[in-house]
Design an enzyme around this catalytic site. Sequence first.
Site, short mmCIF file in Angstrom:
data_model
loop_
_atom_site.label_atom_id
_atom_site.label_comp_id
_atom_site.label_asym_id
_atom_site.label_seq_id
_atom_site.Cartn_x
_atom_site.Cartn_y
_atom_site.Cartn_z
N LYS A 158 38.82 18.85 -42.45
CA LYS A 158 37.90 17.96 -41.72
C LYS A 158 36.55 17.94 -42.41
CE LYS A 158 39.33 18.59 -36.90
NZ LYS A 158 38.86 19.01 -35.57
N GLY A 165 37.53 10.21 -37.13
CA GLY A 165 38.73 10.53 -37.90
C GLY A 165 38.54 10.39 -39.41
N HIS A 208 44.62 15.98 -26.67
CA HIS A 208 43.16 15.93 -26.70
C HIS A 208 42.69 15.93 -25.25
CE1 HIS A 208 39.19 14.12 -28.19
NE2 HIS A 208 39.11 14.11 -26.88
N HIS A 234 43.60 8.53 -34.54
CA HIS A 234 42.48 9.30 -33.99
C HIS A 234 41.51 8.47 -33.17
CE1 HIS A 234 44.13 12.41 -36.41
NE2 HIS A 234 43.84 11.81 -37.54
N GLU A 274 34.90 18.48 -26.46
CA GLU A 274 36.27 18.09 -26.78
C GLU A 274 37.08 19.32 -27.20
OE1 GLU A 274 35.87 13.49 -28.26
OE2 GLU A 274 36.03 15.00 -29.82
N ARG A 296 26.28 12.74 -25.85
CA ARG A 296 25.91 11.42 -25.32
C ARG A 296 26.90 11.08 -24.22
NH1 ARG A 296 30.48 9.15 -27.50
NH2 ARG A 296 30.98 9.91 -29.55
P1 ADP Z 1 36.36 13.04 -35.36
O1 ADP Z 1 35.01 13.61 -35.06
O2 ADP Z 1 36.48 12.50 -36.76
O3 ADP Z 1 36.84 12.07 -34.31
P2 ADP Z 1 37.77 15.27 -34.18
O4 ADP Z 1 37.49 16.64 -34.64
O5 ADP Z 1 37.18 14.84 -32.87
O6 ADP Z 1 37.37 14.26 -35.34
O7 ADP Z 1 39.34 15.05 -34.13
C1 ADP Z 1 39.88 13.76 -33.89
C2 ADP Z 1 41.33 13.89 -33.43
O8 ADP Z 1 42.12 14.57 -34.42
C3 ADP Z 1 41.54 14.70 -32.18
O9 ADP Z 1 41.36 13.92 -31.03
C4 ADP Z 1 42.96 15.18 -32.34
O10 ADP Z 1 43.86 14.16 -32.00
C5 ADP Z 1 43.09 15.42 -33.82
N1 ADP Z 1 42.81 16.82 -34.19
C6 ADP Z 1 41.61 17.36 -34.47
N2 ADP Z 1 41.71 18.67 -34.76
C7 ADP Z 1 43.02 18.99 -34.68
C8 ADP Z 1 43.79 20.20 -34.88
N3 ADP Z 1 43.21 21.34 -35.25
N4 ADP Z 1 45.12 20.12 -34.71
C9 ADP Z 1 45.71 18.98 -34.34
N5 ADP Z 1 45.07 17.81 -34.15
C10 ADP Z 1 43.73 17.81 -34.32
#
Ligand code: ADP
Length: 647
Positions: A158, A165, A208, A234, A274, A296
């Site tokens: 990430k 996403g 999520h 995502h 989240e 927010r």
């Molecule tokens: P962004 O800030 O880019 O939206 P997030 O960290 O909120 O990224 O993650 C977006 C989505 O990716 C989550 O809602 C989930 O569906 C998936 N996700 C994130 N981290 C994980 C993880 N460790 N394992 C599985 N799915 C994940």
Amino acid sequence: MFDTILIANRGEIACRVIDTCRRLGVRSVAVHSDVDADARHVQMADVAVSLGGASPVESYLRGDAIIAAARATGAQAIHPGYGFLSENPGFVDAVEAAGLVFIGPSASAIRAMGLKDAAKALMAEAGVPVVPGYQGAEQAPELLAAEAEAIGYPVLIKAVAGGGGKGMRLVEQPRAFADALASAQSEAKTAFGNPHVLIEKYITSPRHIEVQVFGDGTRAVHLFERDCSLQRRHQKVIEEAPAPGMTFEMRAAMGQAAVRAAEAIGYSGAGTVEFIVDGSDGLRPDGFWFMEMNTRLQVEHPVTEAITGVDLVEWQLRVASGEPLPCAQEDLSITGHSFEARLYAEDVPAGFLPATGRLSHLAFPAGARADTGVRTGDVISPHYDPMIAKVIVHGSSRAVALRKLRRALAGTQVAGTVTNLAFLGALARHEGFSNGEVDTWLIGRDLEALTAVPDPAPAAIAQAVMVLTGLDRAPAPLDGFALWQALAQDVTVAIGDESHVCRVVSYGPGKIDVVVGETPVAARFGANGWRFDGQPARAARVEGARATIFGDPTLVVTWIDPLDVEAGAGASSDLVEAPMPGLVRQVFVSAGDAVSKGDRLAVLEAMKMEHSLLAARDGIVAEVMAEAGSQVEAGAVLIRLEEEDET
Ligand code: ADP
């Protein structure tokens, strides 16, 4: 409480905030770009200030101009909505330096949660469970690969500055790691100007689930959870509250963790923590991990409002104006179940491409809350997010709320642009989703079935034929048809790229059969209007040769006028002539224009119908002899193309 606030946003969220302002007697100031000068949020606000421009950079991201507008209009506070400047700590500093209140958390709280790696480290320290992983500063590829190995595959890369996403890669095998890392880093660099990444354990069967929190700068409460597992790439599609299968123990554990997260950074206002949840074995209090905090109001906040009865924007204004938290944790409870579906202008069969267009018709059914920033006649422009509305329902149980969602989607009417309405409808009927079996892969797994275009119902096509030809307007048989004698006419319509030949047989007043392909549909007029094979006519809208028959699914049907074909196939391909006496409605070309075969050059209104006059070949317009509004005789030459050897 403030007398006046400025809303530094547009669209549905600006309207949503203004709604609460009106209810509280607070004066609202809208800001807008040039293209939004007549937008709904501008109409709703008490005062509006132009920021100029069209793109966000030229308008809604101009912090200085927004602060100047607040001062000029006597606003004491600025509500940022979501997106745009809502999570920009520099803007918060500037607002406060100007002596105004930012309706949201402090700049330092936003900074603390701004980068995923620092936020994770901070949360781990505060005792909030975080996804096992590596979030160090060291970014050498070999080190990251070794960390991935130690975490155990599959892993997720990430971008620390990521969002939406972007800069995120799932890696299932060690040999795919190097390439995935390079592409995540380069995407992160381009999108966020920061190539740093973190690595974390990939949770299989992920759900999520996020918790709404609300702080006063010291203490915080939570307003329970939302399940946002229905995602496409995502991006959230349908959200609900509470989460299906949630247990008392897990809710308490998640709520406490979220409150700890908020209190650890002295959070003030509405925020969302989240979590990623392992749903492979039911919901367990030890099976959730912090992902990030959004500092927010979220797009999906209405489902929380629906089950708690709290107006989160009212709480935002009260807390920002110095009041204490409106209630204590034990005063909050959940009533019933709520869903929100995000209605977008997008072309689903083309891969969910964002679409644009003028909404020639927009209506929402009773029994649902529709948060929208647009009205009939408004344009979904390419400058901003193509969301049309959020459709929100509430019911006494999940099953009741889901039935209401299906009805609300079936009763939502949009004409003038393609939408994801049919996709949302299919999702609301999905068996696993109906049973509460949700995970973030559900949409991806069943995408084909969810986006399949069903064969259009013959009754709906028959209705489209009737409204396009005007036969629905009077129960009497067609003008020009002899009374009491069965007379037939063929009408060809197109749905997408499929054409259907329909035979219309009129037997007398209010009695018409429309044979769609091979299938006869009986159209009968009675005290309650037309019925098609016994079913009442659906709501419909006609624009020129295009009819939209609303319902589930909404059908867009185009009349292929035989005269178009004749005009196009005319022997003299140089001349475009009026095929019958009529009124020239529109002329689309002028001398010198290059046209292609099949282009619509003009529209003639004759016999109460509009006829498109098409170019019979490629060429250059030599002369236009007709102007819009003029009456012409049959055979009159309207447009002449340059002779072929001239071009
Ligand atoms: P962004 O800030 O880019 O939206 P997030 O960290 O909120 O990224 O993650 C977006 C989505 O990716 C989550 O809602 C989930 O569906 C998936 N996700 C994130 N981290 C994980 C993880 N460790 N394992 C599985 N799915 C994940």
